[in-house]
Design an enzyme around this catalytic site. Structure first.
Site, PDB file in Angstrom:
ATOM      1  N   SER A  61      28.580 -85.754  34.843  1.00 58.59           N
ATOM      2  CA  SER A  61      27.570 -85.383  35.834  1.00 58.59           C
ATOM      3  C   SER A  61      28.102 -85.398  37.259  1.00 58.59           C
ATOM      4  O   SER A  61      27.592 -84.668  38.114  1.00 58.59           O
ATOM      5  CB  SER A  61      26.360 -86.316  35.730  1.00 58.59           C
ATOM      6  OG  SER A  61      26.629 -87.580  36.314  1.00 58.59           O
ATOM      7  N   ASP A  65      21.125 -91.601  36.972  1.00 56.42           N
ATOM      8  CA  ASP A  65      20.031 -90.954  36.250  1.00 56.42           C
ATOM      9  C   ASP A  65      20.534 -90.311  34.959  1.00 56.42           C
ATOM     10  O   ASP A  65      19.858 -90.349  33.932  1.00 56.42           O
ATOM     11  CB  ASP A  65      19.357 -89.910  37.138  1.00 56.42           C
ATOM     12  CG  ASP A  65      18.658 -90.540  38.334  1.00 56.42           C
ATOM     13  OD1 ASP A  65      18.213 -91.698  38.218  1.00 56.42           O
ATOM     14  OD2 ASP A  65      18.564 -89.881  39.381  1.00 56.42           O
TER      15      ASP A  65
END
Length: 293
Positions: free
Chosen positions: A269, A239
């Protein structure tokens, strides 16, 4: 301006020392509720990098829905385009984490209440967008109509085909970018990756996790390397890649530059827990690109 059309879930995250076998009960190490959903995740990823973002999605009339709505507002994401279901609860994802790997079960809930009429109500936002991001955790007919509205308005579409079973190959004609991972690519096309990449130059971008991503530029196969790091939680990596790719493309970066930028953002991330927890700022991405982090 980026509009994200997609899902919002509350992630129910359990960390453990082993995945349970069939019929087995084990003790977990920790439990957290973490904001998620592929749509919301990608919206947060783009917004945290500095994009102006609107989120089109559906929440339940419950505590999880209130929390997710508040989180988007804290990230400066436009939430006037969210709708509330009176019949379905907010979607959830049950995430089991062991040894830097995860297994996920999604219950769509209100995400499957997002309808064509809701998209019509958000048409102005879609039409003024520089790019629209879509995933496949909403009804298939809603996805198809979103692509139609974007085509009508001349707005580029970045489609992340997850879960891949909900993808329709006929959409390839009308979308601008498709970003499956290797497993999703095989499920969708059932052909060797090299052959499929050549069929869709500068459109099909296959993500390879820590190995980066691949696409075909019309002349040569391109492999954009990833950034090796120690992963804590890989849940939001894909994502983050998609939100960062959208940011970079809207900012005018070339596809090669944008994919490299997205790889760096994804590497950051995975270093923190939670799909949205580790999504980086623009400063953090540029610091890593400059070798400062």
């Amino acid at each position: 301006m980026i509009t994200v059309i997609g899902s919002l879930n509350m992630d129910l995250v359990v960390q453990m020392n082993a995945f349970p076998k069939q019929g087995e009960t084990i003790l977990g190490n920790s439990f957290q509720t973490v904001p998620g959903g592929k749509g919301a995740n990608q919206a947060v990823a783009a917004a945290r990098l500095g994009s102006e973002v609107a989120m089109v999605g559906c929440l339940g009339d419950d505590h999880f829905g209130e929390t997710l709505h508040a989180v988007l507002q804290q990230e400066q994401i436009q939430t006037d385009t969210l709708v509330k279901s009176n019949s379905a609860p907010t979607g959830i994802a049950n995430i089991l984490i062991y040894n830097n790997d995860n297994r996920i079960v999604v219950v769509p809930g209100a995400n499957y209440e997002l309808s064509l009429s809701h998209l019509e109500a958000s048409k102005d936002w879609i039409q003024k967008s520089h790019l629209v991001i879509i995933q496949l955790e909403i009804p298939k007919e809603t996805t198809a109509y979103a692509i139609h509205l974007c085509k009508e308005a001349g707005v580029p579409v970045l489609l992340n085909p997850a879960p891949a079973a909900n993808f329709d190959v006929q959409w390839m004609e009308d979308i601008t970018y498709l970003t499956p991972n290797e497993t999703e690519c095989a499920e969708i096309f059932n052909e060797p990756v090299d052959q499929i990449l050549e069929k869709y130059p500068n459109k099909l971008i296959v993500t390879l996790g820590s190995d980066g991503a691949r696409y075909f530029d019309g002349y040569y196969p391109i492999h954009v390397p990833g950034y090796m790091t120690t992963a804590v939680d890989t849940t939001g990596a894909g994502d983050t890649f998609n939100g960062a790719l959208a940011y970079a493309l809207v900012e005018g970066q070339s596809l090669d530059e944008a994919v490299y930028f997205a790889n760096i953002a994804a590497s950051l991330s995975v270093e923190k827990l939670g799909a949205q927890g580790g999504m980086p700022t623009l400063e953090a991405v540029y610091a890593r690109m400059a070798g400062l982090e």
